[in-house]
Scaffold this motif. Sequence first.
Motif, short mmCIF file in Angstrom:
data_model
loop_
_atom_site.label_atom_id
_atom_site.label_comp_id
_atom_site.label_asym_id
_atom_site.label_seq_id
_atom_site.Cartn_x
_atom_site.Cartn_y
_atom_site.Cartn_z
N ASP A 659 -26.04 -8.34 62.07
CA ASP A 659 -26.51 -8.40 63.45
C ASP A 659 -26.92 -9.80 63.88
O ASP A 659 -27.30 -10.02 65.04
N LEU A 660 -26.87 -10.76 62.92
CA LEU A 660 -27.27 -12.13 63.27
C LEU A 660 -26.22 -12.77 64.17
O LEU A 660 -25.02 -12.53 64.01
N PRO A 661 -26.65 -13.56 65.16
CA PRO A 661 -25.67 -14.24 66.03
C PRO A 661 -24.80 -15.20 65.22
O PRO A 661 -25.30 -15.91 64.33
N PHE A 662 -23.51 -15.21 65.54
CA PHE A 662 -22.53 -16.11 64.95
C PHE A 662 -22.39 -15.88 63.45
O PHE A 662 -21.33 -15.53 62.95
N VAL A 663 -23.46 -16.09 62.72
CA VAL A 663 -23.40 -15.95 61.26
C VAL A 663 -23.09 -14.51 60.88
O VAL A 663 -22.47 -14.23 59.84
N ALA A 666 -19.68 -13.05 59.42
CA ALA A 666 -19.31 -13.16 58.01
C ALA A 666 -19.72 -11.92 57.23
O ALA A 666 -19.33 -11.75 56.06
N PHE A 667 -20.53 -11.09 57.84
CA PHE A 667 -21.01 -9.88 57.17
C PHE A 667 -20.48 -8.62 57.85
O PHE A 667 -21.10 -7.57 57.78
N LYS A 668 -19.30 -8.72 58.54
CA LYS A 668 -18.73 -7.59 59.29
C LYS A 668 -17.26 -7.41 58.93
O LYS A 668 -16.59 -8.35 58.51
N ASN A 669 -16.82 -6.17 59.19
CA ASN A 669 -15.39 -5.85 59.17
C ASN A 669 -15.10 -5.04 60.44
O ASN A 669 -15.63 -3.96 60.61
#
Length: 695
Positions: A659-663, A666-669
């Motif tokens: 849920d972090l902006p921009f970063v 990298a933790f999503k599909n």
Amino acid sequence: MLATWMKQFNQWLLAGMLAFGLAWQATQAAEQVGAENTIEKIDFVTQSNGRVAVKIKTLKALQNIPPSFALNNPPRLAFDFLGVKNGLTGNTLNADQGVLKVVHLAEAKDRTRIVLNLTKSVGYTTSIAGNELTLLLQANDASGGDTQVISRFAESKAGDQKHQLKNVDFMRGKNGEGHIVMTLSDANAGIDLKQKGKAVVIDFINASVAENLQRRLNVINFNTPVMYVDTMKVGANTRVVIEPKGNWEQSAYQTDKKFVVDIRPILDDPNKLVQGSKAGYSGEKLSLNFQNVDVRTVLQVIADFTGLNIITSDTVTGNITIRLKDVPWDQALDIVMQSKGLTQRKNGNVVVVAPSDEVAGKERADLEAKRAIEDLEPLRTEVFTLRYQKAEAFKNILTGTNTGGTDGRTNSILTKRGSAVWDPRTNTIFVQDTVKKLEEVQTIINKTDVPVKQVLIESRLVVADEKFGKSLGAKFGINTSLRSGSNSLTVGGSLGTTDLMTNLAVANPAGSLGLSLLTFGKSTLLNLELSALETDKRGKVISSPRVITANQQKAVIEQGTEIPYITPASAASTTPAVAFKKAVLSLEVTPQITPDNRIIMDLYVKKDAVGQVFNNVPSIDTQNVRTQVLVGNGETAVLGGIFEQAERIDLSKVPFFGDLPFVGNAFKNTVRQNEKTELLIFVTPKVVDDSLSIR
């Protein structure tokens, strides 16, 4: 000697009695001749406004106004003076005054007919004063144009008795006309009929009406041109007002105590010069005015008008009062038949009129005589070879064995002594019956043993699909197995042994991008690998089953796969068995060709396909339509269509970090899908002629 004298005396006595009888008859005839009325004089007087008065003087006063009828083409008025002779020296009188041209007199055995030849159809009134009858011819056209049209339907007499309107009823005719029936206390009431604006007004002269009949009849729901019928008291008279709507025409007639007005709708036909009502009576119009005269006299007048030979049964008796204004002669004859309980049978230009019971009894006797002849008539055997239909099926039609009757002969075409057998080898049927029945069988064969029309049915099933997908994923972690060159960029590589890593990569990606972001000491890297996939699929599947079949015969065509599956053991069989389920493309149709060369089809179109497998059992994706449709020969109809659109977004992420902006990317599909599917079903029937060519 005595015997001879007695014989001569008897002959003399008989001759004397005969002479006396003849003399008495001659005396009575002479007295009757002296008692007969005669027409002595006819005068013509032109009055103001172009009116013409015809004064007819008789030897004795007339008891009633003579029966009359009118013709429109050519315009004529005819009056029958019953029991009156022509006392004038000639049979033709030239008038040439106003609308009156010539007056003709014709004497029959029991009457004298006076015919007035006119220049145009006009209205007229009649009155009696002593032994003088006055006919007053109006100058205006009988049609009246746009002015108020007044028709003196029945004359009222000076000092006439009081009359009463007993009932006013309404009903809908078989051709959509409004039928207003007014019942009077007697048949001698004076009646004035006029069209006032858009309403028809009827005045019953010197007639009363009960209070409960002074009301409005709302007849809008009968779906005729008539909306309202109002009955009211106006001075010493009773008035009935008929209020129609739209385009209409009216006619009126009186039979005894019933006065009837018909309001008929006019159908607008742009191809006709003159608009008219619905099809019905089509004879030339005439007018009749008879006051309590013998019904046989009325039939004779109609016979004279039409030129038909009307034969009246001796049992036709009684008198009738009837008044008709501009009514087709066939309707006039029908009115007389209905009012007196008579019926007619026409053979060429001969019409036989008799009571209904008498005609029914005669026809019943004729039928019984014909049946008796059939029971005695010798039988013959005829052989019929059929070309197109099955002899067995035709034999069932003749004998009625395919109708489900209890005795198998309930609906037989043959007589009760007739029989039929068939030979399947030669498709021949043997019929034994009377000569007349054999001729009927031959007629039936000529009409039914014909080639059956065939129909070619072409159907098309079009399945169009469009699929679009987009996937984006990432792997993130710490690599403890260094590669040469820190802070390097790796394309198409993959992370090695990792600790504390996330794996949200795309399955079977089209490409991937690996990055080494940070170095922790000599043996540890912070790595990131991005993977992406984008798919775009478009396709169209066209299935076109075709089948040809005979008229009203079902046809089935199919193509596809039969899927096997294991059925469990049962009490009847302990061994499992293999069964099959169809997944096919099929067309089932029953066509019917209409007389105007169009086709009615009962259709069942199905397109099945093998779907997903669940627990090693395949499913079936099915698409079908069942309907009945009417299509012109060679035309294409769209039976139906199914449009499906599915939009889907699948998101997999690491809690908090995703849920972090921009970063957080990298933790999503992320997987996006958009699928569209459309099914259209077309059908085209074509009638095939005998040479198997498409019409």
